[in-house]
Write an enzyme that holds these catalytic residues in place. Structure first.
Site, PDB file in Angstrom:
ATOM      1  N   ASN A 145      32.860  81.368 -60.748  1.00  0.00           N
ATOM      2  CA  ASN A 145      32.877  82.924 -60.560  1.00  0.00           C
ATOM      3  C   ASN A 145      31.724  83.255 -61.306  1.00  0.00           C
ATOM      4  O   ASN A 145      31.363  82.382 -62.225  1.00  0.00           O
ATOM      5  CB  ASN A 145      33.945  83.568 -60.717  1.00  0.00           C
ATOM      6  N   ASP A 169      41.876  81.736 -58.710  1.00  0.00           N
ATOM      7  CA  ASP A 169      43.040  81.648 -58.087  1.00  0.00           C
ATOM      8  C   ASP A 169      43.583  80.627 -57.391  1.00  0.00           C
ATOM      9  O   ASP A 169      44.575  80.400 -57.085  1.00  0.00           O
ATOM     10  CB  ASP A 169      43.281  83.114 -57.357  1.00  0.00           C
ATOM     11  N   LYS A 198      30.363  62.186 -53.582  1.00  0.00           N
ATOM     12  CA  LYS A 198      29.648  63.513 -53.202  1.00  0.00           C
ATOM     13  C   LYS A 198      30.032  63.605 -51.648  1.00  0.00           C
ATOM     14  O   LYS A 198      29.637  62.608 -50.952  1.00  0.00           O
ATOM     15  CB  LYS A 198      28.334  63.259 -53.547  1.00  0.00           C
ATOM     16  N   PHE A 223      43.522  91.375 -68.467  1.00  0.00           N
ATOM     17  CA  PHE A 223      42.339  92.033 -67.855  1.00  0.00           C
ATOM     18  C   PHE A 223      42.504  92.159 -66.302  1.00  0.00           C
ATOM     19  O   PHE A 223      43.047  91.201 -65.843  1.00  0.00           O
ATOM     20  CB  PHE A 223      40.995  91.371 -68.115  1.00  0.00           C
ATOM     21  N   LYS A 279      49.752  95.037 -62.009  1.00  0.00           N
ATOM     22  CA  LYS A 279      49.594  93.646 -62.759  1.00  0.00           C
ATOM     23  C   LYS A 279      50.109  93.746 -64.153  1.00  0.00           C
ATOM     24  O   LYS A 279      50.576  92.668 -64.648  1.00  0.00           O
ATOM     25  CB  LYS A 279      48.078  93.130 -62.916  1.00  0.00           C
ATOM     26  N   LYS A 294      53.120  90.936 -64.610  1.00  0.00           N
ATOM     27  CA  LYS A 294      52.854  90.023 -65.307  1.00  0.00           C
ATOM     28  C   LYS A 294      53.491  90.347 -67.037  1.00  0.00           C
ATOM     29  O   LYS A 294      53.254  89.417 -67.931  1.00  0.00           O
ATOM     30  CB  LYS A 294      51.566  89.662 -65.694  1.00  0.00           C
TER      31      LYS A 294
HETATM   32  N1  CTP Z   1      45.068  85.329 -64.909  1.00  0.00           N
HETATM   33  C1  CTP Z   1      45.669  84.285 -65.130  1.00  0.00           C
HETATM   34  N2  CTP Z   1      45.695  82.885 -64.515  1.00  0.00           N
HETATM   35  C2  CTP Z   1      45.667  82.948 -63.056  1.00  0.00           C
HETATM   36  C3  CTP Z   1      44.959  84.304 -62.580  1.00  0.00           C
HETATM   37  C4  CTP Z   1      44.508  85.431 -63.317  1.00  0.00           C
HETATM   38  O1  CTP Z   1      46.042  84.043 -66.335  1.00  0.00           O
HETATM   39  N3  CTP Z   1      45.597  82.270 -62.231  1.00  0.00           N
HETATM   40  C5  CTP Z   1      45.074  86.510 -65.736  1.00  0.00           C
HETATM   41  C6  CTP Z   1      43.433  86.673 -66.058  1.00  0.00           C
HETATM   42  O2  CTP Z   1      42.991  86.067 -67.304  1.00  0.00           O
HETATM   43  C7  CTP Z   1      43.507  88.214 -66.409  1.00  0.00           C
HETATM   44  C8  CTP Z   1      44.589  88.623 -65.346  1.00  0.00           C
HETATM   45  O3  CTP Z   1      45.576  87.591 -64.915  1.00  0.00           O
HETATM   46  O4  CTP Z   1      43.924  88.554 -67.680  1.00  0.00           O
HETATM   47  C9  CTP Z   1      44.195  89.244 -63.995  1.00  0.00           C
HETATM   48  O5  CTP Z   1      43.319  88.543 -63.297  1.00  0.00           O
HETATM   49  P1  CTP Z   1      43.199  88.818 -61.596  1.00  0.00           P
HETATM   50  O6  CTP Z   1      42.725  87.567 -61.224  1.00  0.00           O
HETATM   51  O7  CTP Z   1      42.796  90.245 -61.653  1.00  0.00           O
HETATM   52  O8  CTP Z   1      44.780  89.033 -61.431  1.00  0.00           O
HETATM   53  P2  CTP Z   1      45.555  88.379 -60.033  1.00  0.00           P
HETATM   54  O9  CTP Z   1      46.979  88.530 -60.417  1.00  0.00           O
HETATM   55  O10 CTP Z   1      44.804  87.238 -59.707  1.00  0.00           O
HETATM   56  O11 CTP Z   1      45.283  89.395 -58.889  1.00  0.00           O
HETATM   57  P3  CTP Z   1      44.369  89.298 -57.726  1.00  0.00           P
HETATM   58  O12 CTP Z   1      43.823  88.214 -57.395  1.00  0.00           O
HETATM   59  O13 CTP Z   1      45.377  89.767 -56.658  1.00  0.00           O
HETATM   60  O14 CTP Z   1      43.463  90.476 -58.075  1.00  0.00           O
END
Ligand code: CTP
Length: 398
Positions: A209, A278, A288, A323, A337, A341
Site C-alpha cells: 500500500n 488486511d 516467478k 490509526f 474501531k 479493538k
Molecule cells: N491494524 C492491525 N492489524 C491489521 C489491520 C490493521 O494492527 N491486520 C491496525 C492498524 O495499524 C491501525 C488500525 O488497525 O492502527 C486500523 O487499521 P484499518 O486497516 O483501518 O482497520 P481495519 O479494522 O482493518 O478496518 P477496515 O479494513 O475495515 O477499514
C-alpha cells in the site's frame, strides 16, 4: 542537563550581541561545550576573539575558511549539536530561516540539524509586531523551533516596547526548563509500528500500500527525543530509523505480528501507525509466475488483526493507540474501531485528502477517545502532530 552537551550558539547582527557573551559564559559554566557561529553582521558588534576566549573553542564565521582542528565541514556542527540557541535573532535572520535559506554557516547549520532549536528575537517593537515577522516566527514554530519571547523595555533605537532580548540568565533558564519538559517521557517504554506491509505473491512481486512510514517514524523520533525507550517495528520504508530507537524491520503482516507480540508486554504505550495489509496471498508461488494465462486469480486470506489482539490482551495501565485511515464515514468507522479493538485513543484521518494520510508531509486528524470525546486538530506537519499526540497520550496515562 547542559553538562557535557554540545551547544551551538548562533549570534546574529543586533546590538544585543554583547549579551551573547554572557550566555556563552553561563552555558560553559553549566558544563556545556559551546561552539559559536557568528553571522557576518554580528562581527560588527562583537569580535570572534571574545567568544573564542570565553568558550575555549574556535568560532565559526564563514563557510569558506580554513578547516579548523575540529573539522568544520558545512554540516559538521549541525550533526555535533545537542542544542542550538540563536541569540540575538534579528528580524532579517528570522525571515531568512522561515524561507529555508542556507546562505551562511548559521542558516546552513539550522537547516541541517536535528537538535532542538531556540531563538531569542531582539529588534525594534514595530519590526517585531509587523505581521511579516510574526508570520515568519509562526512558520518556524510550526516547524518545531522554540522562541524565547522578547521583553518590554527601553530599546537601543530609543523606543519603548516589546523587542528587547531577555537577560542571559533568563535565556539559559528558559532553555533548561524547556529541555527538562522535553524529557517528559523518561522511563516510559513505547512500541511504535510504522509503514505498510508487503504481502508476497511470488519471489519478485507483492501486494502493498501507499504508506511511507512518515507518521510512525515521526512518533518514534518524538518519543525518543522526549526520553522514552522506543521500539520501532517497521514495514519496508525508504526512511532511516531515528537515532537511538530499537529498530525491527519486518516485511509481512505476520512478521509484524510476531515482532509486536514479542515486545508488547514490556511496553507502557503502543502506537500502531502501521498500515497493515488486511490480507495475504494464500499460495505464494516459489517461482516467478509466468504470464501464460489471460487471467490470474489470487486467493487472499485474512491477516491477523494485530491491534485487535493487542486490545484483547491489554494489561492495566497500558495505553493503546490506533490509526484509522478512511475515505468515507470517518468518525463512524473510527469510533467502531476504537471500541472493537479496545483502544484508548484512535487517530482518524481522511486519506482521500491530498494533504493528509498516506505519503504526505502533513496530516489532518481527528482524535477519538474512549469517553466519546472527539478532538479536531488543525493541519500540521507529521513531526508536530507526533508531539501533539504524545502530549495527549501522557495526559491519558496520568
Ligand atoms: N491494524 C492491525 N492489524 C491489521 C489491520 C490493521 O494492527 N491486520 C491496525 C492498524 O495499524 C491501525 C488500525 O488497525 O492502527 C486500523 O487499521 P484499518 O486497516 O483501518 O482497520 P481495519 O479494522 O482493518 O478496518 P477496515 O479494513 O475495515 O477499514
Amino acid at each position: 542537563m547542559l553538562k557535557d552537551k554540545n551547544v551551538i550558539l548562533g549570534v546574529t547582527g543586533g546590538i544585543a550581541a554583547y549579551k551573547s557573551v554572557e550566555i556563552a559564559s553561563r552555558l560553559r559554566k553549566a558544563g556545556a561545550s559551546v561552539h559559536v557561529i557568528m553571522t557576518h553582521s554580528a562581527q560588527n558588534f562583537v569580535t570572534p576573539l571574545t567568544f573564542r576566549e570565553i568558550t575555549g573553542n574556535p568560532v565559526t564565521t564563514t563557510m569558506w575558511g580554513e578547516v579548523t582542528n575540529y573539522n568544520v565541514e558545512h554540516i559538521a556542527l549541525a550533526n555535533l549539536a545537542d542544542l542550538v540557541i540563536v541569540a540575538p535573532a534579528t528580524a532579517n535572520f528570522i525571515a531568512k530561516c522561515a524561507m529555508g535559506m542556507a546562505d551562511d554557516m548559521l542558516t546552513t547549520t539550522l537547516l541541517a540539524t536535528k537538535a532542538p532549536i531556540f531563538f531569542a528575537p531582539a529588534m525594534n517593537t514595530n519590526m517585531y509586531d509587523n505581521p511579516l515577522t510574526q508570520k515568519n516566527i509562526n512558520t518556524l514554530i510550526e516547524n518545531g523551533w522554540n522562541f524565547i519571547p522578547p521583553e518590554s523595555g527601553h530599546l537601543a533605537c530609543g523606543a519603548d516596547g516589546l523587542g528587547r532580548m531577555p537577560e542571559p540568565v533568563d535565556i539559559v533558564d528558559f532553555v533548561r526548563f524547556t529541555m527538562a519538559f522535553a524529557a517528559d517521557m523518561l522511563g516510559i517504554k513505547v512500541l511504535v509500528t510504522a509503514a505498510g506491509t508487503y504481502e508476497p505473491i511470488d519471489p519478485v512481486r507483492y501486494i502493498g500500500n501507499r504508506s511511507s512510514g512518515k507518521m510512525g517514524y515521526a512518533i518514534a523520533e518524538a518519543a525518543k527525543k522526549r526520553g522514552a525507550e522506543v521500539i520501532l517495528v517497521s514495514g519496508p520504508s525508504a526512511l532511516t530509523a531515528p537515532e537511538g530507537v530499537n529498530f525491527i524491520g519486518v516485511e509481512t503482516a505476520a512478521e509484524m505480528r510476531d515482532a509486536v507480540m514479542n515486545h508488547c508486554s514490556e511496553a507502557d504505550l503502543i502506537i500502531k501507525a502501521a498500515a497493515v495489509a488486511d490480507y495475504h496471498v494464500r499460495n505464494v508461488s516459489d517461482h516467478k509466475i509466468k504470464k501464460n494465462d489471460e487471467e490470474l486469480t489470487l486467493v487472499l486470506e485474512k491477516n491477523p488483526d494485530i491491534l485487535k489482539e493487542l486490545g484483547a490482551k491489554k494489561r492495566i495501565g497500558q495505553i493503546l493507540v490506533g490509526f484509522a485511515a478512511e475515505t468515507q464515514n470517518l468518525l463512524e468507522y473510527a469510533k467502531a474501531k476504537l471500541e472493537k479493538k479496545n483502544l484508548d485513543m484512535i487517530v482518524a484521518n481522511d486519506v482521500s485528502r491530498k494533504d493528509a494520510g498516506f505519503n504526505t508531509d502533513t496530516n489532518l486528524v481527528k482524535l477519538l477517545y474512549r469517553n466519546g470525546t472527539v478532538e479536531e486538530l488543525p493541519l500540521m506537519s507529521k513531526q508536530k502532530l507526533a508531539d501533539e499526540l504524545l502530549n495527549r497520550v501522557l495526559k491519558l496515562k496520568y
